[in-house]
Write an enzyme that holds these catalytic residues in place. Structure first.
Site, mmCIF file in Angstrom:
data_model
loop_
_atom_site.group_PDB
_atom_site.id
_atom_site.type_symbol
_atom_site.label_atom_id
_atom_site.label_comp_id
_atom_site.label_asym_id
_atom_site.label_seq_id
_atom_site.Cartn_x
_atom_site.Cartn_y
_atom_site.Cartn_z
ATOM 1 N N SER A 102 13.787 21.629 -16.803
ATOM 2 C CA SER A 102 12.603 22.472 -16.962
ATOM 3 C C SER A 102 12.951 23.693 -17.798
ATOM 4 C CB SER A 102 12.086 22.904 -15.589
ATOM 5 O OG SER A 102 11.159 23.964 -15.698
ATOM 6 N N HIS B 175 0.827 -1.210 0.000
ATOM 7 C CA HIS B 175 0.000 0.000 0.000
ATOM 8 C C HIS B 175 0.865 1.267 0.000
ATOM 9 C CE1 HIS B 175 -3.423 -2.622 0.954
ATOM 10 N NE2 HIS B 175 -2.636 -3.166 1.867
ATOM 11 N N GLU C 143 8.377 8.451 -17.286
ATOM 12 C CA GLU C 143 7.035 9.015 -17.471
ATOM 13 C C GLU C 143 6.491 8.702 -18.857
ATOM 14 O OE1 GLU C 143 7.290 12.799 -14.380
ATOM 15 O OE2 GLU C 143 7.580 13.136 -16.526
ATOM 16 N N LYS D 106 15.421 21.725 -11.835
ATOM 17 C CA LYS D 106 14.657 20.502 -12.072
ATOM 18 C C LYS D 106 15.462 19.447 -12.832
ATOM 19 C CE LYS D 106 10.971 19.724 -11.343
ATOM 20 N NZ LYS D 106 9.808 20.043 -12.178
#
Length: 535
Positions: free
Chosen positions: A313, A192, A326, A319
């Site tokens: 970024s 979980h 992704e 970043k």
């Protein structure tokens, strides 16, 4: 021996081997106003197809990547026609010469596509006829585009599934390498997404090796089921010529032939099954993506992704974005969509062939390319992944990871597990209230909750002991993980990396190894090579 006769003792000559770059995803635009007289429309219709219909029905932009497989099938078909006495030896040699010339032109991207070419099959036949003359019109004797198309697809998938199988093995090796280098690293195991029990990082990494092994067996099974030769089924009912289909199958390396002509031309189960296998592979890669995204975040910092696989970024200079994981997570939905697409296409089709089946190729080609590219990029990424040992060492010292060890201690003292579970739950609650960890407890505090605790209770509260007690098969104990590492190292070291496959008989001489097509697949599209064709 005179031309046109057949000596059954003579074995068929080897067909040309496919070459690298044989299906390079070449695409071009084709505008047509009329079809040539040699197209399938001629004779029956009084007027040519409408220009919009020509453009709408053309499949050349995507099925041209099948050209090498189409020519392989045509070469075998020529030999079979000669074997049956339908073609003379001279005619067969002429057609083979023309087919090999067309193959060279396509491989070298100098094939003169015509405005009338509806698909790669008609383009090849047209060009052969231009090169060798009227005998080119005999190339299509005893076959239909219906059985020709499904043959090409099976040849394509047979090669490309081998590539997927090999890529899966390479990714397994990458995980194995990381696991062997980090056998001493411990980490929290999760359920979980909550810290549960301590495990070895190597044990966690080997879980992906197990997943990928199941994927490899599914790829192998799918390839075995599709490895059946449909040529000779004709349009739907078979053909009227004394064609020896097993002879053709042996030339092409198929161990067997389809047994029902209606099913032979309309079956696309193998496409659906392949897409299902590819979708499951992407599901596994998506799960991996999710962990890499979470683990590389500042909140976790378990791993650091290699710079070459991340982006920055456009606005925020600090970043480091996990774009590769992704994108693979996003592309998983795309492959799922391709599976649903083919299932939806097939669900309402009566026997036998229907033009709807033209819609099987674009989803299949895209899914195959997506999965192959994803496996290759993840193999490189995993090999370069940096494990943050210092961070992981700190994570196993907190979070009540040893609560189950304490409950099992009580069980060994004769307490029923459910009672022990409740007792340790009270201990954890007391720790939370006092803002301390289990390791900070004294024997007096433990005995205040239950008299079953003795001095040796504190000795079970160590991470090393908690891990090494899981010594059953499949557990996270060092001995078990080391045994698994050794097993996988031996299993994945086998070279060359070829999946097991049945051996077809040689044409005209059963029982010996079949044609080299099965042993030497054509690389090309499965290697991510793409270029624009001429046309």
């Amino acid at each position: 021996m005179t031309a046109g006769t057949h000596d059954p003792r003579r074995r068929a000559r080897p067909l040309v081997k496919p070459a690298p770059g044989s299906d390079q995803g070449q695409e071009s635009r084709h505008r047509r106003s009329t079809r040539s007289p040699q197209q399938a429309r001629s004779g029956r219709f009084r007027e040519p197809a409408h220009t919009l219909v020509d453009r709408f029905t053309s499949s050349l932009a995507f099925d041209r990547r099948l050209f090498d497989y189409d020519i392989q099938g045509s070469l075998a078909h020529c030999r079979t026609l000669e074997h049956a006495g339908v073609l003379t030896r001279a005619e067969c040699r002429t057609l083979i010469r023309g087919l090999k010339q067309v193959q060279r032109e396509l491989r070298e991207q100098r094939f003169p596509f015509a405005a009338s070419d509806e698909d790669i099959h008609m383009a090849v036949e047209r060009r052969v006829t231009e090169l060798v003359g009227p005998v080119g019109g005999k190339l299509h004797t005893g076959r239909s585009r219906n059985d020709q198309v499904t043959l090409d697809l099976r040849l394509y998938l047979r090669d490309h599934l081998q590539t997927v199988w090999t890529c899966l093995q390479a990714l397994q090796r990458a995980f194995l390498g990381q696991a062997r280098r980090h056998l001493d690293v411990m980490m929290p195991g999760y359920t979980h997404l909550q810290r549960a029990q301590p495990v070895l990082l190597a044990h966690h990494l080997l879980a992906y090796v197990e997943m990928l092994e199941r994927d490899r067996t599914r790829v192998r099974d799918a390839r075995t089921r599709l490895n059946v030769m449909p040529l000779g089924s004709g349009a739907l009912a078979g053909n009227n010529y004394p064609i020896d289909r097993t002879f053709t199958a042996a030339l092409l390396g198929f161990p067997t032939v389809t047994q029902n002509s209606l099913d032979g031309v309309s079956d696309r189960d193998y496409v659906a099954e392949t897409l299902s296998v590819l979708a499951i592979i992407m599901m596994h890669l998506s799960r991996l993506s999710e962990e890499l995204i979470v683990w590389s975040s500042h909140e976790f910092s378990f791993v650091e992704l290699p710079d070459g696989f991340c982006t920055g970024s456009s606005m925020m200079p600090q970043k480091k974005n996990p774009d590769v994981p992704e994108l693979i997570r996003g592309k998983t939905g795309r492959v799922y969509g391709h599976l649903l697409s083919i299932l939806t296409t097939l669900k309402g089709l009566p026997l036998s062939y229907n033009r709807d089946l033209q819609e099987d190729k674009e989803p299949l080609f895209d899914a195959m390319e997506t999965v192959t590219a994803s496996l290759r990029i993840y193999t490189e990424l995993i090999q370069r992944l940096r494990i943050r040992r210092d961070v992981l060492a700190g994570t196993v010292s907190s979070g009540f990871l040893l609560a189950t060890e304490l409950a099992d201690y009580l069980v060994r003292k004769g307490v029923a597990f459910r009672e022990a579970h409740g007792i340790v739950g009270q201990v954890v609650r007391a720790c939370l209230e006092q803002k301390i960890e289990l390791r900070d407890l004294s024997l007096a505090r433990l005995q205040a909750v239950s008299p079953h605790f003795s001095q040796d209770a504190l000795s079970c509260l160590t991470i090393n002991d908690a891990i090494d007690r899981k010594s059953q098969i499949g557990g996270t104990a060092r001995t078990q993980v080391a045994r698994q590492l050794k097993k996988w190292a031996a299993r994945l070291a086998a070279k060359p990396a070829r999946m097991p496959q049945p051996t077809p008989p040689s044409p005209g001489r059963p029982g010996r190894q079949g044609h080299a097509f099965l042993r030497t697949p054509a690389p090309g599209f499965d290697q991510g090579q793409e270029s624009r064709g001429r046309g």
